[in-house]
Design a protein around this motif. Sequence first.
Motif, PDB file in Angstrom:
ATOM      1  N   ARG A   1      48.381  44.510  41.720  1.00 36.00           N
ATOM      2  CA  ARG A   1      48.431  44.044  40.332  1.00 36.00           C
ATOM      3  C   ARG A   1      47.586  42.793  40.153  1.00 36.00           C
ATOM      4  O   ARG A   1      47.703  41.835  40.918  1.00 36.00           O
ATOM      5  N   CYS A   2      46.766  42.820  39.142  1.00 37.43           N
ATOM      6  CA  CYS A   2      45.927  41.661  38.812  1.00 37.43           C
ATOM      7  C   CYS A   2      46.807  40.541  38.265  1.00 37.43           C
ATOM      8  O   CYS A   2      47.634  40.771  37.370  1.00 37.43           O
ATOM      9  N   ALA A   3      46.618  39.333  38.776  1.00 36.30           N
ATOM     10  CA  ALA A   3      47.434  38.187  38.356  1.00 36.30           C
ATOM     11  C   ALA A   3      47.151  37.770  36.918  1.00 36.30           C
ATOM     12  O   ALA A   3      47.958  37.059  36.315  1.00 36.30           O
TER      13      ALA A   3
ATOM     14  N   ARG B   1      47.957  41.658  34.673  1.00 33.59           N
ATOM     15  CA  ARG B   1      49.201  42.289  35.097  1.00 33.59           C
ATOM     16  C   ARG B   1      49.068  43.811  35.215  1.00 33.59           C
ATOM     17  O   ARG B   1      50.071  44.522  35.335  1.00 33.59           O
TER      18      ARG B   1
ATOM     19  N   ILE C   1      47.051  36.690  46.303  1.00 36.61           N
ATOM     20  CA  ILE C   1      47.012  36.724  44.841  1.00 36.61           C
ATOM     21  C   ILE C   1      45.780  37.536  44.467  1.00 36.61           C
ATOM     22  O   ILE C   1      44.653  37.156  44.797  1.00 36.61           O
TER      23      ILE C   1
ATOM     24  N   ALA D   1      46.295  31.102  37.035  1.00 37.31           N
ATOM     25  CA  ALA D   1      47.174  32.230  37.362  1.00 37.31           C
ATOM     26  C   ALA D   1      47.591  32.202  38.823  1.00 37.31           C
ATOM     27  O   ALA D   1      48.595  32.805  39.197  1.00 37.31           O
TER      28      ALA D   1
ATOM     29  N   ARG E   1      50.889  30.253  38.924  1.00 40.97           N
ATOM     30  CA  ARG E   1      51.949  31.016  38.264  1.00 40.97           C
ATOM     31  C   ARG E   1      52.408  32.184  39.137  1.00 40.97           C
ATOM     32  O   ARG E   1      53.611  32.430  39.278  1.00 40.97           O
ATOM     33  N   THR E   2      51.453  32.877  39.732  1.00 40.64           N
ATOM     34  CA  THR E   2      51.792  34.046  40.546  1.00 40.64           C
ATOM     35  C   THR E   2      52.492  33.645  41.839  1.00 40.64           C
ATOM     36  O   THR E   2      53.444  34.287  42.285  1.00 40.64           O
ATOM     37  N   ASN E   3      52.005  32.569  42.439  1.00 42.36           N
ATOM     38  CA  ASN E   3      52.560  32.140  43.731  1.00 42.36           C
ATOM     39  C   ASN E   3      53.790  31.251  43.574  1.00 42.36           C
ATOM     40  O   ASN E   3      54.457  30.911  44.559  1.00 42.36           O
ATOM     41  N   ARG E   4      54.056  30.834  42.327  1.00 36.99           N
ATOM     42  CA  ARG E   4      55.208  29.984  42.019  1.00 36.99           C
ATOM     43  C   ARG E   4      55.208  28.711  42.860  1.00 36.99           C
ATOM     44  O   ARG E   4      56.247  28.275  43.379  1.00 36.99           O
TER      45      ARG E   4
END
Length: 199
Positions: free
Chosen positions: A21-23, A26, A58, A73, A76-79
Motif C-alpha cells: 500500500r502506498c503511504a 493508500r 514505508i 507521510a 504518519r505511516t511509521n507513527r
Amino acid sequence: MGTHPTIYPRPTVQRPTVQRRCAVSRKHYAVSELIRFCIAPDRVVTPDIRAKLPGRGIWVHCTAINDAIKTNAFARTNRTAAVVPSGLCALVDRLLYAHIVDLIHGARRSGNALSGFEIVKDAVKQNSVAIVFSAADPTADGHKKLQGMCRMLHISFCTVIPTDEIWGRTYAGIKKCRIATRIQNEIHRYSLFQNGDNT
C-alpha cells in the motif's frame, strides 16, 4: 539523467504479483511501481531501492515521492518522528539510475549484452534481444531505423542510459534473459518516477 527515458513499448513483462500500500494514496500497487523507504536509527528517511534494508518499510508510489515529502507521510505511516533530508527526490533519482546501470553491468558480465549498430540491428532482426539502448541524436538515421524496427517487433527501446559512456558505443542491447526482465522493470519504475511530480 535529467532527460525523460524513451521506451517502446511499455514493458509487458511479468511483474511481481506482490503488492504493497502506498503511504500517500493508500492504494495497493505492485512493488515494481513502488519505492521502499526506511527510517534510520537517527530518524532520517532513507530510500531502500532494492528493498533489502531491515526494519518496517514505508512504500510510496514512484509518482508520489514529492507528495510524501510535503505531507511527511513517512512519519504518519511509521507513527514516529521522521526527518526528511533535503534533496530526497534527487537522491532517489540517482539511486534508481545507478541500480539500472548495475544491472546492465551484470548483463555484460554474464555475456548477455551486445553493442555496435550492426550487431544490435542484426540481433533485432533475429528478435533475440529484449531491450535496445540508443545514445544517439533522436534525429539520426540509425536511431530512427532501430526505433522503427523495435516498434514493429515489440522490443523495448530506451534512451535513458548513456550507452556511449558504459560501452563506448552509441547503440547497445540486452539479450532475452532473466536479467533483461529485471532491467525492463527498473526502467519502467524509473520512467514512472521521472514522469511524476517529483521535482
